[in-house]
Write a protein that holds these residues in place. Structure first.
Motif, PDB file in Angstrom:
ATOM      1  N   UNK A   1     -19.387  26.876 -12.745  1.00  0.00           N
ATOM      2  CA  UNK A   1     -18.291  26.566 -13.676  1.00  0.00           C
ATOM      3  C   UNK A   1     -17.008  26.207 -12.924  1.00  0.00           C
ATOM      4  N   UNK A   2     -16.717  26.970 -11.858  1.00  0.00           N
ATOM      5  CA  UNK A   2     -15.487  26.717 -11.104  1.00  0.00           C
ATOM      6  C   UNK A   2     -15.562  25.389 -10.340  1.00  0.00           C
ATOM      7  N   UNK A   3     -16.715  25.112  -9.766  1.00  0.00           N
ATOM      8  CA  UNK A   3     -16.870  23.841  -9.033  1.00  0.00           C
ATOM      9  C   UNK A   3     -16.766  22.653  -9.982  1.00  0.00           C
ATOM     10  N   UNK A   4     -17.298  22.818 -11.170  1.00  0.00           N
ATOM     11  CA  UNK A   4     -17.210  21.767 -12.194  1.00  0.00           C
ATOM     12  C   UNK A   4     -15.765  21.560 -12.620  1.00  0.00           C
ATOM     13  N   UNK A   5     -15.055  22.641 -12.776  1.00  0.00           N
ATOM     14  CA  UNK A   5     -13.671  22.584 -13.257  1.00  0.00           C
ATOM     15  C   UNK A   5     -12.717  22.003 -12.210  1.00  0.00           C
ATOM     16  N   UNK A   6     -12.869  22.447 -10.953  1.00  0.00           N
ATOM     17  CA  UNK A   6     -11.878  22.093  -9.923  1.00  0.00           C
ATOM     18  C   UNK A   6     -12.371  21.081  -8.886  1.00  0.00           C
ATOM     19  N   UNK A   7     -13.645  20.670  -8.961  1.00  0.00           N
ATOM     20  CA  UNK A   7     -14.116  19.608  -8.070  1.00  0.00           C
ATOM     21  C   UNK A   7     -15.097  20.048  -7.021  1.00  0.00           C
ATOM     22  N   UNK A   8     -14.813  21.153  -6.309  1.00  0.00           N
ATOM     23  CA  UNK A   8     -15.738  21.632  -5.270  1.00  0.00           C
ATOM     24  C   UNK A   8     -15.313  23.007  -4.778  1.00  0.00           C
ATOM     25  N   UNK A   9     -16.237  23.672  -4.091  1.00  0.00           N
ATOM     26  CA  UNK A   9     -15.940  24.988  -3.523  1.00  0.00           C
ATOM     27  C   UNK A   9     -14.790  24.919  -2.526  1.00  0.00           C
ATOM     28  N   UNK A  10     -14.826  23.935  -1.630  1.00  0.00           N
ATOM     29  CA  UNK A  10     -13.777  23.858  -0.604  1.00  0.00           C
ATOM     30  C   UNK A  10     -12.416  23.561  -1.227  1.00  0.00           C
ATOM     31  N   UNK A  11     -12.405  22.759  -2.273  1.00  0.00           N
ATOM     32  CA  UNK A  11     -11.128  22.484  -2.941  1.00  0.00           C
ATOM     33  C   UNK A  11     -10.557  23.772  -3.539  1.00  0.00           C
ATOM     34  N   UNK A  12     -11.434  24.587  -4.120  1.00  0.00           N
ATOM     35  CA  UNK A  12     -10.992  25.865  -4.702  1.00  0.00           C
ATOM     36  C   UNK A  12     -10.431  26.779  -3.619  1.00  0.00           C
ATOM     37  N   UNK A  13     -11.162  26.912  -2.515  1.00  0.00           N
ATOM     38  CA  UNK A  13     -10.758  27.849  -1.464  1.00  0.00           C
ATOM     39  C   UNK A  13      -9.534  27.378  -0.694  1.00  0.00           C
ATOM     40  N   UNK A  14      -9.372  26.063  -0.567  1.00  0.00           N
ATOM     41  CA  UNK A  14      -8.300  25.531   0.278  1.00  0.00           C
ATOM     42  C   UNK A  14      -7.053  25.095  -0.482  1.00  0.00           C
ATOM     43  N   UNK A  15      -7.230  24.517  -1.675  1.00  0.00           N
ATOM     44  CA  UNK A  15      -6.110  23.770  -2.258  1.00  0.00           C
ATOM     45  C   UNK A  15      -5.746  24.088  -3.699  1.00  0.00           C
TER      46      UNK A  15
END
Length: 459
Positions: free
Chosen positions: A382-396
């Motif tokens: 759900x989070x990857x779908x919402x924000x684009x990717x795991x690395x985007x969530x963790x980094x930006x």
């Protein structure tokens, strides 16, 4: 916008031992999108069945760079690029010592890869047995073999500090690259840190001042992809790109690793596992439940108090044997607007890096559910779908956005990982370290983590 390619160039396929059967190209590409990875390795191309599969499934997208033939617009898997690298294990005796060294071999195209496979077979290698084949020739002779086939080939020593399989490893390695490769060491342009070391630790080695410090995941399953990665960015000092910025070639990647001035790309930064979480950070005996840091070894020695045999020496202890004191304390820590801690080289020789905990581990602790649970899996997707990717969530991704969509607790977990406000029980003798994001009452997390880090930096 700066051109940026996140690459994971050390993976394994379903044809390697102890690897998930889901490690096939379409699935790897789908997870690359989810993870935020742009360039993957096809991996394990020495295996004849896998070699045939990947040749049928890929088409050239640039010189020495490939994309999937199948089209799937919905998941953007056709944007994922593949290059040909594979891990080869050299097991041989040299100078009265058994050497077991793992090296990552880069091939510029399928034709060259096929020639390498044929030469390995001529030398008695059973390429059918495992996706990561074992050869009885030395690391130097392996390098000589691939360069004899094509000068564009490269060899990068894998997870260099691992006790049994790293080029610097305490059990079967060497004290230097020149010991291992002799006059051919000038063709070693970089090393892979492995999970139990980070770039800062490798900055302490004199001969690595002129070489790239690279990080890849060595993943055996889809969720582990991208836990370490190398980010290639546009080289401002290189020639004008003169076209589409998303076109990459094998030569662009190899020139970046070689640190050539006219390269289109350069290594911008690396994404790291916390090295304490790696399987060989501290010394110890897993079966005896004995774990020693470098300071413990100084006072207690390196004999197991339970079974009275020598401990498996950890990366930190081995590093202290080979590092140079005048290369210590080079790291400078800075925080960006996202609260992310960056580690930079005061001597400006090497690119910076960040240290992360995988998102599924953050989620598991945040929602108090096992890492492999369905709850964590659903939330991750759900989070990857919402924000684009795991690395985007963790980094930006702004923490306020994470909090509003998925709750304050998960946002706080991401914030703590970005800041390094975590506690890690270090890994040893094949046992992964254990990360704790929320401490118990009385734990002083920052102080404990800093103490662990400093063990590798001070004599």
């Amino acid at each position: 916008k700066c051109m940026e390619f996140v690459a994971d160039l050390h993976l394994h396929s379903k044809y390697s031992r102890a690897v998930s059967q889901q490690m096939i190209l379409p699935e790897m590409a789908r997870w690359a999108v989810k993870k935020g990875l742009n360039i993957l390795t096809v991996s394990d191309w020495t295996h004849p069945l896998w070699f045939r599969e990947i040749r049928n499934q890929l088409e050239e997208a640039g010189e020495g760079v490939y994309k999937l033939r199948i089209k799937d617009k919905g998941l953007r898997i056709n944007d994922v690029m593949f290059v040909l690298t594979t891990e080869i294990a050299s097991i041989y005796k040299e100078k009265d010592k058994l050497r077991r060294i793992h090296n990552l071999v880069f091939a510029p195209n399928f034709e060259v890869a096929e020639k390498i496979n044929k030469e390995l077979v001529k030398r008695g290698c059973n390429i059918h047995s495992d996706g990561r084949p074992i050869v009885g020739i030395s690391s130097k002779n392996l390098l000589e073999l691939i360069l004899g086939i094509d000068k564009q080939c490269m060899l990068i020593p894998c997870h260099v500090w691992t006790p049994h399989f790293g080029i610097y490893g305490s059990a079967s390695g060497y004290d230097s690259l020149s010991d291992a490769f002799e006059e051919l060491d000038k063709h070693i342009y970089g090393i892979e840190t492995g999970l139990s070391s980070d770039p800062e630790m490798n900055w302490q080695i004199e001969e690595l001042k002129t070489r790239s410090i690279l990080s890849f995941s060595d993943a055996h399953s889809l969720p582990k992809m991208g836990r370490e990665a190398t980010v290639f960015v546009e080289n401002k000092n290189g020639p004008p790109s003169g076209g589409s910025n998303d076109k990459v070639t094998y030569e662009d990647i190899s020139k970046a690793i070689k640190r050539e001035k006219d390269a289109k790309l350069r290594v911008g930064y690396t994404i790291e596992f916390y090295p304490e979480e790696g399987k060989y950070h501290f010394s110890g005996h897993r079966n005896c439940k004995v774990v020693f840091g470098p300071e413990d070894i100084k006072t207690k020695g390196n004999i197991c108090p339970v079974c009275k045999r020598g401990l498996t020496e950890g990366v930190l202890y081995r590093l202290q044997q080979l590092s140079k004191e005048d290369l210590l304390n080079r790291v400078e820590q800075k925080y960006n607007n996202s609260g992310l801690r960056w580690y930079t080289d005061k001597m400006k020789i090497h690119p910076p890096f960040v240290k992360l905990v995988p998102l599924n581990e953050v989620l598991a602790e945040s929602i108090e559910s096992p890492v492999l649970s369905e709850k964590v899996k659903v939330k991750f997707d759900q989070m990857c779908e919402e924000f684009g990717s795991e690395l985007k969530i963790l980094l930006k991704t702004p923490l306020s956005d994470i909090a509003s969509k998925f709750g304050e607790k998960i946002a706080e977990g991401v914030a703590k990982v970005r800041k390094g406000d975590i506690l890690i029980d270090p890994g040893y003798d094949g046992e992964y370290g254990k990360v704790k994001i929320w401490q118990n009452d009385g734990d002083i997390v920052e102080e404990k983590l800093e103490t662990q880090n400093q063990l590798g930096l001070k004599f």
